[in-house]
Scaffold this motif. Structure first.
Motif, PDB file in Angstrom:
ATOM      1  N   TRP A 126     -36.500  32.182  93.235  1.00 17.27           N
ATOM      2  CA  TRP A 126     -37.449  32.364  94.306  1.00 17.27           C
ATOM      3  C   TRP A 126     -36.919  31.742  95.842  1.00 17.27           C
ATOM      4  CZ3 TRP A 126     -41.188  35.501  94.674  1.00 17.27           C
ATOM      5  CH2 TRP A 126     -41.936  36.003  93.435  1.00 17.27           C
ATOM      6  N   LEU A 127     -36.104  30.663  95.617  1.00 11.05           N
ATOM      7  CA  LEU A 127     -35.589  30.280  96.853  1.00 11.05           C
ATOM      8  C   LEU A 127     -34.450  31.199  97.700  1.00 11.05           C
ATOM      9  CD1 LEU A 127     -34.902  26.592  95.831  1.00 11.05           C
ATOM     10  CD2 LEU A 127     -36.269  27.321  97.531  1.00 11.05           C
ATOM     11  N   GLN A 132     -36.866  33.816  98.875  1.00  8.23           N
ATOM     12  CA  GLN A 132     -37.352  33.644 100.375  1.00  8.23           C
ATOM     13  C   GLN A 132     -36.240  33.705 101.391  1.00  8.23           C
ATOM     14  OE1 GLN A 132     -38.354  29.257 100.586  1.00  8.23           O
ATOM     15  NE2 GLN A 132     -37.993  29.608 102.659  1.00  8.23           N
ATOM     16  N   ALA A 169     -46.773  26.803 102.257  1.00  8.68           N
ATOM     17  CA  ALA A 169     -46.492  28.111 101.962  1.00  8.68           C
ATOM     18  C   ALA A 169     -47.579  29.230 102.790  1.00  8.68           C
ATOM     19  CB  ALA A 169     -46.203  28.470 100.509  1.00  8.68           C
ATOM     20  N   GLY A 185     -45.838  31.943 105.155  1.00  5.56           N
ATOM     21  CA  GLY A 185     -46.020  33.396 104.722  1.00  5.56           C
ATOM     22  C   GLY A 185     -46.833  34.212 105.552  1.00  5.56           C
ATOM     23  N   ALA A 219     -45.613  37.308 108.357  1.00  2.83           N
ATOM     24  CA  ALA A 219     -46.173  38.577 108.415  1.00  2.83           C
ATOM     25  C   ALA A 219     -46.651  39.003 109.835  1.00  2.83           C
ATOM     26  CB  ALA A 219     -47.469  38.533 107.345  1.00  2.83           C
ATOM     27  N   ALA A 234     -40.656  15.087 102.162  1.00  2.00           N
ATOM     28  CA  ALA A 234     -39.622  16.154 101.730  1.00  2.00           C
ATOM     29  C   ALA A 234     -39.967  16.493 100.236  1.00  2.00           C
ATOM     30  CB  ALA A 234     -38.277  15.728 101.960  1.00  2.00           C
ATOM     31  N   PRO A 235     -39.890  17.748  99.938  1.00  2.00           N
ATOM     32  CA  PRO A 235     -40.368  18.242  98.651  1.00  2.00           C
ATOM     33  C   PRO A 235     -39.182  17.932  97.636  1.00  2.00           C
ATOM     34  CG  PRO A 235     -40.363  20.034  99.865  1.00  2.00           C
ATOM     35  CD  PRO A 235     -40.199  18.856 100.994  1.00  2.00           C
ATOM     36  N   LYS A 283     -40.079  23.004  95.640  1.00  9.51           N
ATOM     37  CA  LYS A 283     -39.348  23.755  96.825  1.00  9.51           C
ATOM     38  C   LYS A 283     -39.596  25.362  96.005  1.00  9.51           C
ATOM     39  CE  LYS A 283     -35.833  21.294  99.525  1.00  9.51           C
ATOM     40  NZ  LYS A 283     -34.544  21.073  99.352  1.00  9.51           N
ATOM     41  N   ARG A 284     -39.014  25.486  95.077  1.00  9.89           N
ATOM     42  CA  ARG A 284     -38.996  26.799  94.303  1.00  9.89           C
ATOM     43  C   ARG A 284     -40.355  27.262  94.167  1.00  9.89           C
ATOM     44  NH1 ARG A 284     -35.241  24.626  90.825  1.00  9.89           N
ATOM     45  NH2 ARG A 284     -36.798  24.211  89.084  1.00  9.89           N
ATOM     46  N   ALA A 302     -42.916  26.316  96.511  1.00  4.24           N
ATOM     47  CA  ALA A 302     -43.282  26.778  97.831  1.00  4.24           C
ATOM     48  C   ALA A 302     -42.460  28.097  98.088  1.00  4.24           C
ATOM     49  CB  ALA A 302     -42.612  25.579  98.799  1.00  4.24           C
ATOM     50  N   ALA A 303     -41.264  28.516  97.599  1.00  3.77           N
ATOM     51  CA  ALA A 303     -40.991  29.507  98.052  1.00  3.77           C
ATOM     52  C   ALA A 303     -41.471  30.775  97.686  1.00  3.77           C
ATOM     53  CB  ALA A 303     -39.478  29.441  97.633  1.00  3.77           C
ATOM     54  N   ARG A 304     -42.039  30.559  96.486  1.00  3.15           N
ATOM     55  CA  ARG A 304     -42.590  31.720  95.559  1.00  3.15           C
ATOM     56  C   ARG A 304     -43.932  31.998  96.399  1.00  3.15           C
ATOM     57  NH1 ARG A 304     -44.413  30.254  89.607  1.00  3.15           N
ATOM     58  NH2 ARG A 304     -45.833  29.100  91.184  1.00  3.15           N
ATOM     59  N   GLY A 305     -44.525  30.892  96.733  1.00  2.00           N
ATOM     60  CA  GLY A 305     -45.875  30.875  97.479  1.00  2.00           C
ATOM     61  C   GLY A 305     -45.773  31.651  98.820  1.00  2.00           C
ATOM     62  N   LEU A 306     -44.496  31.253  99.403  1.00  2.00           N
ATOM     63  CA  LEU A 306     -44.312  31.745 100.770  1.00  2.00           C
ATOM     64  C   LEU A 306     -44.121  33.582 100.559  1.00  2.00           C
ATOM     65  CD1 LEU A 306     -41.940  30.277 103.263  1.00  2.00           C
ATOM     66  CD2 LEU A 306     -42.062  32.776 102.947  1.00  2.00           C
ATOM     67  N   VAL A 307     -43.111  33.732  99.703  1.00  2.00           N
ATOM     68  CA  VAL A 307     -42.945  35.045  99.448  1.00  2.00           C
ATOM     69  C   VAL A 307     -44.408  35.941  98.993  1.00  2.00           C
ATOM     70  CG1 VAL A 307     -41.993  36.913  98.212  1.00  2.00           C
ATOM     71  CG2 VAL A 307     -40.722  34.747  98.900  1.00  2.00           C
ATOM     72  N   LEU A 308     -45.080  35.355  98.052  1.00  2.00           N
ATOM     73  CA  LEU A 308     -46.257  36.144  97.783  1.00  2.00           C
ATOM     74  C   LEU A 308     -47.352  36.080  98.977  1.00  2.00           C
ATOM     75  CD1 LEU A 308     -46.597  34.536  93.943  1.00  2.00           C
ATOM     76  CD2 LEU A 308     -45.673  36.807  95.023  1.00  2.00           C
ATOM     77  N   TRP A 309     -47.259  35.054  99.684  1.00  2.00           N
ATOM     78  CA  TRP A 309     -48.479  35.004 100.859  1.00  2.00           C
ATOM     79  C   TRP A 309     -47.870  35.960 101.778  1.00  2.00           C
ATOM     80  CZ3 TRP A 309     -52.856  33.576 102.320  1.00  2.00           C
ATOM     81  CH2 TRP A 309     -53.565  32.551 101.606  1.00  2.00           C
ATOM     82  N   PHE A 310     -46.559  36.300 102.035  1.00  2.00           N
ATOM     83  CA  PHE A 310     -46.032  37.268 103.147  1.00  2.00           C
ATOM     84  C   PHE A 310     -46.410  38.616 102.451  1.00  2.00           C
ATOM     85  CE2 PHE A 310     -42.538  40.281 103.940  1.00  2.00           C
ATOM     86  CZ  PHE A 310     -42.636  40.245 105.180  1.00  2.00           C
ATOM     87  N   ALA A 317     -50.012  39.306 102.898  1.00  2.00           N
ATOM     88  CA  ALA A 317     -50.634  38.983 104.378  1.00  2.00           C
ATOM     89  C   ALA A 317     -49.961  40.231 104.996  1.00  2.00           C
ATOM     90  CB  ALA A 317     -49.923  37.806 105.002  1.00  2.00           C
TER      91      ALA A 317
END
Lengths: 509, 375
Positions: free
Chosen positions: A223-224, A227, A479, A483, A487, B27-28, B33-34, B36-44, B47
């Protein structure tokens, strides 16, 4: 041409005309541009198939990418896709043959054959028209009958990315010959090295030593990395659509007909072109890096805030890094590098940059551009030598104000050189004529405020990145905020992209 | 700013952002971090379609005027003017850019007799519109609740040609159309499916497809002036009038006239009035009547030069066609073709600003005379 996420208009090469399958493919993916809906659909399909294949079937995944890359190129021109695949196969055989013998002369012969084949293909497609036309003009000027007709440069089809994959193949042959790397035994892995679609048509120029080793590592969904890939792709798309294509509105009309415009407008156009070419090429590179990351591969970073460089030498360590390091390793150092006398060093710099200019295109403009950069590098070396015994001057240049001045002067010189970066030298000279003599003329019917706002935005982004603020913020922002922010950036880029988007400048190389 | 200074600024800024809860405090770890990265991509990924859906809702449902500001701004002004003058009979003038630039209701307001029931002229012209787009504008205005006592329909033969390149569907921008326009699209566009697909794309690819219109309204300075869409609406006055060209000298005016000479000579060569154009005019009459309005056709002023470009046979055919249409629909014709001197016609067929000021009071008077019972 439509910009991002609209359907790409057909980039009619005039090649894809034969088999119905490839014609159908061409309709689906008319141009190999990353910022199109067609590419996103293609990429989504590749991504889905690639990650669906279980990890233990590593070679199947490689074949998926090879086939996808071939189709990516064949959609534009299947004949040229076969040509690229054919030369790649030949390079593979040359490499294997070099690996199978220890006789230095045979190895040298094989390496030379591989390099000559690649350079031959490059010269045939890219330089033939230029040299024949110059020969034609020269013979006509001497009152001789050339015995052939002049070629129309617009009718000469240059395969997309030929300069990029030719340099990759040459570096592989040289590295195998010098035993820096082992020849690749696996054909699909070697095909992937050259044909990997994220870097196939406009770089970055990858090295076999960096790439082939990655094909052996098992790829896991990370996932990193995903991202990072999404982030890079988005940043690249934003640079291309919202900045580069918008800057083209300022510079394209002026560079097309410099005589029609006034001096101030031409200065603005030069500034806009500097911004445009950076955002266009680095935007493409970012998208290529992002796409590769999503497939589990890491490509060489091609840009590192080049306009913040304090001298030309540093600029070339930050601009098109994959090309400048290639030229350093395969041209400059073999020529003798920095060893020997100062004059010998200057000659090497000039020759290297001249080849760099010629690499970009077969035209006097690109040659002059390369030469100008060579001269600037020489001037920088001379100035360095001048400052060395003058510690007070050196210290003054290291201060905040001195650094700012050096950054400005470097940016100014580089921007002036961009004027030369076009096929027609006469137009570049016309631009210079306008720049340095105050003349009246048309103004662009565009607000200069938007140009300054874009320049300010870009500068602010680079300073925020360089300061480390973004890295700190990024690690701490939740996040959902990030995210959604991404967008919003994408939607903003879609709104900001001009209706008539432009192609990527570096696709022609 | 040097990198060190910027870094110092960053270090100062972070605690403040942390104190207001914009950023988290520590700092996480690698695992978070992983996550958060998954969350970010899914939110994107969530969104992007969500923003598109919100955008589509905004420009198609909540503010449809954003996609067609030319009509939208007129509709808003029409509502405001009718609210200001509820007792006066509304006269909608529907037409092309000639109407948009030629009918200046403010001039009528200044010159009208001053009776409480003087006609309330309002300009509902649309740049580039022929009978089909005029029908669309009229249908929309009536659907939006305009209570028109009289509808004046512009009659201009050059726009009634519908063959080949002159077909009106070719110059109709699908991005401006609304779902309520679909009956007209299906009835008048030969490849209505393609237009409907374009309309659908404008819905799901809302930002990209509507970018130039949205940007022109949000930040006009970002859009190049040549070809900028807001020339059709940026200068609209309170009455829907679009100020036209105002040549400074007679030679400027002649140059403008010359500019259009070839184009209109071509348009008049082989000219024939299209069946669809006639049908659309009839349908406009029917729509207006159904809403309780009286209808008249108006022939707007043209210069003598422009009239001379029109071949006699085209002239005769148009005259015959208009007479037949008028009789069939029972709608009078206001013949204003030669009401204004050549100097008032900027390019031969668009009234200049001065020309519109002179022309509109005459038109208002003529409407009062033609429809005395609506007063």
């Amino acid at each position: 041409m439509h910009s991002l996420l609209a359907d790409a208009p057909a980039h009619d090469a005039g090649f894809t005309s034969g088999l119905a399958y490839f014609r159908w493919l061409h309709d689906l993916l008319p141009a190999p541009f990353f910022h199109t809906q067609a590419f996103l659909a293609f990429f989504a399909l590749v991504l889905a198939v690639y990650w669906t294949v279980p990890r233990r079937f590593q070679m199947t995944r490689i074949w998926v990418l090879v086939i996808a890359s071939f189709h990516f190129y064949a959609a534009w021109s299947f004949e040229l896709a076969f040509l690229v695949t054919g030369t790649t196969f030949a390079d593979y055989l040359f490499g294997r043959a070099m690996g199978s013998t220890d006789r230095p002369r045979v190895r040298k012969l094989l390496a030379t054959a591989s390099v000559c084949m690649n350079l031959g293909v490059l010269c045939y497609f890219k330089y033939r028209g230029f040299f024949l036309n110059e020969l034609y003009e020269g013979m006509r000027a001497l009152g001789m009958d050339p015995g052939f007709t002049k070629l129309n440069p617009l009718e000469v089809i240059v395969p997309f990315g030929i300069s990029f994959y030719t340099f990759e193949a040459i570096s592989y042959a040289v590295d195998v010959y010098k035993r820096k790397i082992e020849p690749e035994k696996s054909l699909p892995r070697f095909l992937l090295f050259i044909l990997f679609f994220p870097h196939l048509v406009a770089g970055p120029i990858v090295r076999a030593g960096d790439f082939l080793v990655q094909t052996r590592r098992p790829k896991r969904w990370n996932w990193l990395r995903v991202q990072l890939g999404v982030q890079l792709f988005l940043v690249g798309a934003f640079k291309k659509m919202a900045i580069a294509d918008r800057m083209a509105l300022y510079c394209d009309p002026v560079f097309k007909d410099p005589d029609a415009f006034g001096t101030v407008t031409v200065w603005f156009a030069v500034l806009a072109y500097a911004v445009r070419i950076y955002c266009d090429f680095s935007g493409y590179s970012d998208m290529a890096l992002g796409a590769a990351h999503l497939l589990g591969y890491k490509l060489t970073n091609n840009f590192n805030m080049p306009y913040l460089a304090a001298n030309v030498s540093e600029f070339w360590r930050r601009w098109h890094i994959s090309l400048s390091t290639w030229l350093r390793d395969y041209v400059f150092i073999p020529l003798g590098g920095s060893r020997g006398s100062a004059l010998f060093n200057y000659r090497n710099l000039l020759l290297t940059m001249l080849i760099g200019g010629l690499w970009h295109g077969a035209a006097w403009g690109y040659i002059a551009w390369g030469l100008a950069h060579g001269l600037m590098l020489v001037a920088h070396k001379v100035f360095q030598g001048f400052c060395e015994p003058r510690p007070r001057l050196k210290a003054a240049l290291e201060t905040w104000a001195g650094t700012g001045l050096r950054v400005f002067v470097t940016f100014f010189c580089v921007s002036m050189c961009w004027v030369l970066f076009q096929p027609e030298l006469s137009k570049a000279l016309a631009v210079f004529g306008k720049l340095f003599s105050i003349q009246k003329g048309q103004t662009l019917l565009l607000s200069n405020w938007a140009l300054w706002a874009t320049v300010g935005f870009l500068l602010a982004c680079q300073l925020i990145l360089r300061s480390g603020l973004w890295a700190k913020l990024h690690a701490r922002l939740p996040a959902p905020v990030l995210g959604t922010g991404y967008a919003v950036c994408l939607c903003a880029a879609l709104v900001l992209a001009p209706d008539a988007g432009t192609t990527f400048i570096y696709f022609q190389f | 700013m040097s990198a060190a200074t910027a870094a110092t600024a960053a270090n100062r800024l972070l605690p403040r952002l942390r104190s207001v809860g914009v950023v988290t405090s520590a700092a996480p770890s690698a695992r978070s971090k992983r996550r958060a990265a998954r969350g970010l991509v899914l939110w994107f990924v969530l969104a992007v379609p969500l923003l598109h859906a919100l955008g589509a809702l905004a420009v198609h449902v909540v503010w449809p005027h954003l996609r067609d500001p030319e009509y939208g701004r007129r509709a808003n002004r029409l509502a405001a003017r009718t609210a200001e003058h509820p007792a006066r009979p509304l006269v909608l003038v529907v037409g092309s850019s000639r109407t948009a630039m030629g009918v200046n209701p403010a001039a009528w307001e200044a010159a009208r007799p001053g009776a409480p029931n003087d006609p309330l002229l309002f300009n509902l012209g649309t740049v580039g519109a022929g009978p089909v787009q005029q029908l669309i504008a009229l249908r929309r205005a009536l659907a939006d609740g305009a209570k028109s006592a009289v509808v004046l329909l512009e009659y201009w033969p050059p726009l009634l040609r519908t063959d080949g390149e002159y077909a009106e569907w070719r110059r109709t921008d699908a991005r401006r159309l609304r779902d309520s326009d679909l009956p007209v699209v299906r009835d008048y566009f030969p490849d209505s499916g393609a237009t409907e697909r374009e309309m659908a794309r404008a819905r799901y690819d809302v930002f990209r497809f509507n970018c130039s219109r949205l940007l022109t309204q949000a930040a006009p300075c970002m859009v190049p002036k040549p070809g900028r869409a807001d020339v059709a609406w940026a200068d609209l006055d309170r009455w829907g009038w679009l100020p036209g060209m105002e040549p400074k000298t007679e030679s400027d005016r002649r140059a403008l006239v010359e500019h259009y000479r070839d184009e209109y000579r071509r348009r008049f060569a082989g000219h024939a009035i299209g069946a669809d154009a006639t049908r659309a005019l009839r349908e406009s009459v029917t729509a207006a009547r159904a809403a309780g309005a009286r209808v008249a056709f108006v022939v707007l002023p043209e210069s003598a030069e422009f009239r001379a470009w029109c071949p006699p046979e085209v002239e005769a055919a148009a005259r015959e066609h208009l007479a037949a249409l008028s009789t069939e629909c029972g709608a009078p014709v206001i013949h204003a073709r030669d009401w204004e001197p050549d100097a008032h016609l900027a390019d031969g067929f668009h009234l200049s600003r001065t020309g519109s000021q002179a022309f509109t009071p005459k038109l208002g008077t003529e409407v009062s005379r033609a429809f005395p019972q609506v007063r």
